[in-house]
Design a protein around this motif. Structure first.
Motif, PDB file in Angstrom:
ATOM      1  N   SER A  88       0.822  -1.211   0.000  1.00 46.79           N
ATOM      2  CA  SER A  88       0.000   0.000   0.000  1.00 46.79           C
ATOM      3  C   SER A  88       0.856   1.260   0.000  1.00 46.79           C
ATOM      4  O   SER A  88       0.416   2.321  -0.451  1.00 46.79           O
ATOM      5  N   THR A  91       1.336   1.904  -3.754  1.00 44.47           N
ATOM      6  CA  THR A  91       0.176   2.479  -4.434  1.00 44.47           C
ATOM      7  C   THR A  91      -0.104   3.907  -3.985  1.00 44.47           C
ATOM      8  O   THR A  91      -0.403   4.769  -4.810  1.00 44.47           O
ATOM      9  N   SER A  92       0.030   4.187  -2.686  1.00 43.34           N
ATOM     10  CA  SER A  92      -0.215   5.560  -2.220  1.00 43.34           C
ATOM     11  C   SER A  92       0.871   6.496  -2.737  1.00 43.34           C
ATOM     12  O   SER A  92       0.588   7.626  -3.141  1.00 43.34           O
ATOM     13  N   ILE A 102      -4.396   9.392  -1.740  1.00 44.19           N
ATOM     14  CA  ILE A 102      -5.266   8.279  -1.363  1.00 44.19           C
ATOM     15  C   ILE A 102      -4.807   7.808   0.009  1.00 44.19           C
ATOM     16  O   ILE A 102      -3.681   8.082   0.427  1.00 44.19           O
ATOM     17  N   SER A 106      -4.113  -0.644   2.571  1.00 49.04           N
ATOM     18  CA  SER A 106      -4.879  -1.312   1.516  1.00 49.04           C
ATOM     19  C   SER A 106      -6.371  -1.334   1.839  1.00 49.04           C
ATOM     20  O   SER A 106      -7.201  -1.114   0.953  1.00 49.04           O
ATOM     21  N   GLN A 109      -7.677   2.060   1.111  1.00 46.23           N
ATOM     22  CA  GLN A 109      -7.639   2.314  -0.328  1.00 46.23           C
ATOM     23  C   GLN A 109      -8.782   1.594  -1.042  1.00 46.23           C
ATOM     24  O   GLN A 109      -9.238   2.026  -2.098  1.00 46.23           O
ATOM     25  N   ALA A 112     -11.450   4.045  -1.726  1.00 43.25           N
ATOM     26  CA  ALA A 112     -11.000   5.342  -2.227  1.00 43.25           C
ATOM     27  C   ALA A 112     -11.585   5.729  -3.579  1.00 43.25           C
ATOM     28  O   ALA A 112     -11.366   6.841  -4.053  1.00 43.25           O
TER      29      ALA A 112
END
Length: 172
Positions: A88, A91-92, A102, A106, A109, A112
């Motif tokens: 995560s 991804t962030s 975001i 996880s 998210q 989100a």
């Protein structure tokens, strides 16, 4: 706070156990494990680049490009870049590079954006969540591949989306 403290100790205990296991490997076993990880990364990248992949656009495209720029960076639990990541955190960080904020975890998210339940409806750059408790996340790479930070001992890489139990995608 008490509950979070307990969870943190539990996770730290699991990490310590995993580190002990890694430390118990012989040099030959460690080299074989690293070779397997490198081969998995190469195979996944080759598979991701073969065939047609829908091109990403807008902020999802920018986030995906950011994530691609850190392929090979090591997985470190709790890391949010720019030199190491957990799932995560990757991804962030990637979406932050695209100018989009975001949540960090996880599970957060997962809420989100707009959920996508069919893999055939996923677009490059969509978030993809795995496992029933949503403890793993990556970015859809097209062609049935995900770009993610998989686990301790591995690095940011492409992998088949079918290697993990897909739950749903999220379009930011």
């Amino acid at each position: 706070r008490t509950e979070l403290g307990k969870k943190k100790k539990e996770v730290q205990g699991k990490l310590a156990d995993a580190q002990k296991l890694l430390n118990s490997l012989t040099a030959q076993e460690r080299a074989a494990l690293q070779a397997d990880q490198a081969r998995a990364s190469r195979d996944s990248m080759r598979n991701a680049l073969n065939g047609s992949t829908a091109s990403a656009s807008g902020r999802a495209g920018a986030a995906f490009a950011a994530a691609q720029s850190v392929i090979g960076s090591p997985y470190v639990y709790g890391a949010s870049g720019p030199s190491s990541f957990d799932c995560s955190g990757l991804t962030s960080w990637a979406y932050a590079q695209a100018g989009v904020s975001i949540p960090r975890t996880s599970q957060a998210q997962a809420n989100a954006g707009t959920r996508i339940y069919s893999q055939s409806d996923l677009k490059v750059g969509d978030l993809v969540l795995f496992y029933g408790d949503l403890h793993h996340i990556g970015l859809y790479a097209g062609n049935g591949q995900v770009l993610h930070a998989p686990h301790t001992g591995a690095s940011v890489r492409y992998e088949s989306i079918g290697n993990m139990p897909f739950q749903f995608g999220v379009r930011i």
